[in-house]
Design a protein around this motif. Structure first.
Motif, PDB file in Angstrom:
ATOM      1  N   MET A   1      -4.707   3.530   5.689  1.00 25.62           N
ATOM      2  CA  MET A   1      -3.684   2.686   5.064  1.00 25.62           C
ATOM      3  C   MET A   1      -2.533   3.517   4.485  1.00 25.62           C
ATOM      4  O   MET A   1      -1.397   3.064   4.438  1.00 25.62           O
ATOM      5  CB  MET A   1      -4.403   1.918   3.950  1.00 25.62           C
ATOM      6  N   PHE A   2      -2.866   4.745   4.058  1.00 27.68           N
ATOM      7  CA  PHE A   2      -1.843   5.612   3.476  1.00 27.68           C
ATOM      8  C   PHE A   2      -1.296   6.598   4.511  1.00 27.68           C
ATOM      9  O   PHE A   2      -0.757   7.650   4.167  1.00 27.68           O
ATOM     10  CB  PHE A   2      -2.394   6.372   2.258  1.00 27.68           C
TER      11      PHE A   2
ATOM     12  N   ALA B   1       2.128   4.716  -0.617  1.00 29.35           N
ATOM     13  CA  ALA B   1       1.484   5.857  -1.273  1.00 29.35           C
ATOM     14  C   ALA B   1       2.241   7.127  -0.919  1.00 29.35           C
ATOM     15  O   ALA B   1       2.760   7.261   0.179  1.00 29.35           O
ATOM     16  CB  ALA B   1       0.029   5.990  -0.817  1.00 29.35           C
TER      17      ALA B   1
ATOM     18  N   HIS C   1       0.798  -1.235   0.000  1.00 34.52           N
ATOM     19  CA  HIS C   1       0.000   0.000   0.000  1.00 34.52           C
ATOM     20  C   HIS C   1       0.826   1.278   0.000  1.00 34.52           C
ATOM     21  O   HIS C   1       0.342   2.320   0.435  1.00 34.52           O
ATOM     22  CB  HIS C   1      -0.937  -0.004   1.208  1.00 34.52           C
TER      23      HIS C   1
ATOM     24  N   LEU D   1      -0.469   7.520  -6.011  1.00 32.08           N
ATOM     25  CA  LEU D   1      -1.770   7.506  -5.344  1.00 32.08           C
ATOM     26  C   LEU D   1      -2.065   6.167  -4.677  1.00 32.08           C
ATOM     27  O   LEU D   1      -3.177   5.898  -4.249  1.00 32.08           O
ATOM     28  CB  LEU D   1      -2.875   7.887  -6.346  1.00 32.08           C
ATOM     29  N   GLY D   2      -1.056   5.360  -4.578  1.00 29.36           N
ATOM     30  CA  GLY D   2      -1.212   4.179  -3.746  1.00 29.36           C
ATOM     31  C   GLY D   2      -1.154   2.873  -4.503  1.00 29.36           C
ATOM     32  O   GLY D   2      -1.695   2.717  -5.591  1.00 29.36           O
ATOM     33  N   ALA D   3      -0.458   1.940  -3.850  1.00 34.23           N
ATOM     34  CA  ALA D   3      -0.515   0.560  -4.291  1.00 34.23           C
ATOM     35  C   ALA D   3      -1.738  -0.047  -3.632  1.00 34.23           C
ATOM     36  O   ALA D   3      -2.169   0.392  -2.578  1.00 34.23           O
ATOM     37  CB  ALA D   3       0.750  -0.165  -3.874  1.00 34.23           C
TER      38      ALA D   3
END
Lengths: 328, 355
Positions: free
Chosen positions: B123-124, A108, A106, A115-117
């Motif tokens: 998560m980010f 980012a 994930h 914009l993120g895995a």
């Protein structure tokens, strides 16, 4: 290659592409060492696939967004995400890109345009369409690029997304990294028609098949796609033929479902070795300077481990923060 | 009377939601809306059919004429595609409203809601915000059978990262819709079909204002707060959306029988206003929770557990849950009426506690 020579890639871009790919490969090798020591808790190696995002990201700016998959370290590095913060994230440290809350699947960094895995296969594809919709509504001239594997081609949301992008003429490039295996299942088995690129036809967008083990070919193919997106002419689907040298994940022994001959064939077309020849061929570099680039990559990777090792784990309160932006 | 109350009036639930959306779109260029037939007739402007429908419940009627097709976007029938696109637009600076026509369609787009909208902020590492508002319709009583009649609240409240609100009348609909659009987190707004005037049994349809006064001015009802429309001391009835009306009707009948009844209009399901619930139950010592959702792992069970854990010593009777039975929503009218929580069921439960 001869065709690429004619069109040409400028020296600094070519050197950046080599540096990016060698850094990625050394980073991934280091990740494996960290995993073997039990510090890094599982990952999907991108070794072998470095050329795909590198050729594409050579055309992107910070404001352009990319989205990745469970196997996304190479995307992040190509988009300029900080190596120290990446390694810290992988080691679960507070200084990581995601403060240790995301990990390998994930990563980012929206300021860098990552914009993120996303760990759910295909799940990131409509999100990229949304980022492209923002670009269109805000008239920002930004584009978004979404990477997904051949496994995602079995997910319906890919086609919903391609349809939306096409009817709304959105600035998005769909990039399928066809590494031939969805986990342990070969695409020859799972993909009717044996071609991702062909599936673009029904959505009225170009679908192109590219040698994804050639960063030069990736560069040229994606240049057209990104220019098209940026100028408001809509999406493109790129199928990049590539190969992951390692298993699906760390402990996966790939020879249970593929052969040594096949592995040898694809490794003989290694993207880094071919780029090395290109640099020398074009007079952009020589053996000695290339070794210096390799060393520079190794130093950056070693520094990232040092940074991560010296960083603290998150405070336990972090378990509960950022579930919501505002939650009184 | 304040000035804004003087200007207030009774309007339908649908008008109330429409006003909230219109105001936010007029005042924030980042707000846009998309969904299936939210205008209807997209691309047929040459035939004068830009706004053929205005949404299946007419919540978005007239908006395309005011804001244009860039900001009022008809979508193909692709819930995963356009809700995922809403998440991506939200992550990159917009404030999208997306319409999931019926909550049962969650099945085709759940991944985008629970794996992306709910999780990306955490998560980010807090670096990305997802200010998306998902509006959806709920509820039985419209002869729509099992796939178009559910009130799937708890499946969403189960997920950290999502906020969930369920208005009960035009006043709360406008205030919560406004709050949802302005919120920086993903918010799901559950609009009950009976409140939006849809029913096969006319006496159940709540098409007009049903006593709710709606100011013309914009206002927010804070997410996470319940209201107490009726105060009392003998028993607490807790309603959600349509069942709040059921509770109010039951309260009226119970009052005629001489009981003092308190009604809580829950409004926010996540976060939930535990404090108001506990405070009320500590006062009345008895509670009936009325929830149209399936009974297993429901909001009703959640409240029952909350009361048992935090107010056990104050209780004179065990918490009672009036919910749908653990069965699916049927088509046939008598079966569907039997499925729904009703005033009669609530009164019967309350009387058996208080007698």
């Amino acid at each position: 290659m001869t065709n690429s020579k004619k069109t040409g890639i400028d020296k600094s871009t070519a050197l950046w592409m080599y540096q990016t790919m060698i850094t990625t490969r050394k980073f991934e090798a280091e990740c494996r060492r960290q995993a073997d020591q039990g510090k890094l808790r599982g990952m999907h190696s991108s070794i072998g696939q470095e050329a795909v995002p590198t050729g594409i990201c050579a055309h992107l700016k910070d404001g352009d967004q990319i989205l990745g998959t469970h196997r996304s370290h190479h995307h992040c590095i190509a988009k300029g995400v900080n190596l120290n913060e990446m390694m810290a994230e992988l080691l679960g440290k507070a200084t990581g890109t995601n403060k240790g809350k995301g990990g390998t699947m994930h990563i980012a960094d929206i300021n860098k345009g990552m914009l993120g895995a996303n760990g759910v296969v295909g799940s990131n594809i409509p999100v990229a369409v949304g980022a492209a919709l923002t670009a269109k509504l805000k008239k920002s001239q930004n584009v978004s690029v979404v990477f997904f594997g051949d496994g995602a081609v079995g997910q319906g949301v890919l086609y919903e997304s391609m349809n939306l992008a096409s009817i709304w003429k959105l600035p998005v490039v769909f990039v399928c990294e066809n590494n031939r295996y969805a986990e342990a299942t070969p695409f020859e088995y799972s993909m009717a028609g044996q071609s991702v690129a062909k599936r673009a036809t029904g959505f009225d967008m170009p679908g192109i098949n590219v040698d994804g083990q050639s960063v030069v070919e990736m560069y040229h193919a994606s240049k057209i796609a990104i220019q098209k997106a940026r100028s408001g002419e809509g999406p493109t689907l790129i199928e990049a033929m590539t190969y992951r040298y390692q298993g699906h994940f760390g402990a996966d022994p790939p020879l249970t479902y593929r052969t040594e001959e096949e592995e040898a064939l694809y490794k003989s077309k290694d993207c880094i070795r071919r780029m090395k020849s290109y640099l020398i061929d074009m007079g952009y570099s020589d053996e000695e300077k290339i070794l210096e680039m390799d060393e520079k990559a190794q130093i950056a990777v070693s520094e990232s481990v040092k940074f991560a090792d010296e960083s603290p784990f998150p405070n336990l309160e972090e378990l509960h923060t950022e579930v919501y932006v505002k939650y009184e | 009377m304040t000035q804004s109350q003087e200007k207030s009036r009774q309007i339908t639930y649908v008008q109330a939601v429409n006003e909230a959306i219109e105001y936010e779109m007029a005042n924030d260029p980042d707000v846009f809306i998309m969904g299936e037939d939210i205008a209807g007739g997209a691309g047929r402007a040459n035939l004068g059919k830009q706004d053929a429908w205005g949404g299946v419940f007419r919540l978005t009627k007239g908006l395309i004429g005011k804001f244009g097709e860039d900001r009022v976007r008809d979508t193909p029938i692709s819930e995963a595609g356009f809700i995922g696109a809403g998440v991506g637009a939200a992550a990159t600076g917009m404030r999208p409203i997306v319409d999931l026509m019926f909550v049962g369609f969650f099945g085709v787009c759940g991944d985008q809601i629970v794996n992306n909208a709910a999780k990306m902020h955490y998560m980010f590492g807090g670096k990305v915000k997802i200010p998306i508002t998902i509006i959806t319709s709920t509820g039985a009583g419209t002869a729509s059978a099992a796939q178009h009649s559910e009130t799937l609240y708890s499946i969403f409240t189960h997920f950290p990262g999502l906020k969930c609100v369920s208005p009960s009348d035009p006043y709360t609909a406008k205030g919560l819709m406004t709050a949802a659009i302005r919120d920086d987190d993903p918010v799901i707004v559950f609009n009950h079909k009976l409140l939006m005037g849809r029913t096969v049994k006319p006496e159940m349809g709540k098409g007009i204002g049903f006593g709710s006064i709606v100011p013309e001015d914009s206002y927010e009802i804070p997410i996470g707060k319940a209201l107490v429309p009726i105060e009392g001391t003998d028993i607490t009835l807790i309603g959600i959306s349509y069942t709040t009306l059921v509770c109010k009707e039951a309260a009226e009948e119970l009052q005629q029988k001489g009981y003092s009844v308190e009604v809580i209009d829950l409004l926010s399901l996540s976060p939930m206003d535990n404090e108001t619930i506990i405070k009320s139950v500590m006062k009345t010592r008895n509670v009936v929770i009325v929830d149209e959702d399936y009974p297993r792992c429901s909001i009703a069970s959640d409240i029952s557990a909350l009361v048992a854990e935090e107010a056990f010593d104050y209780l004179d009777s065990p918490p009672v849950r009036i919910t749908a039975p653990h069965t699916l929503v049927p088509y046939s009218l008598p079966l569907e009426m039997e499925f729904l929580p009703s005033k009669e069921k609530v009164v019967e439960a309350a009387v058996s506690i208080l007698e």
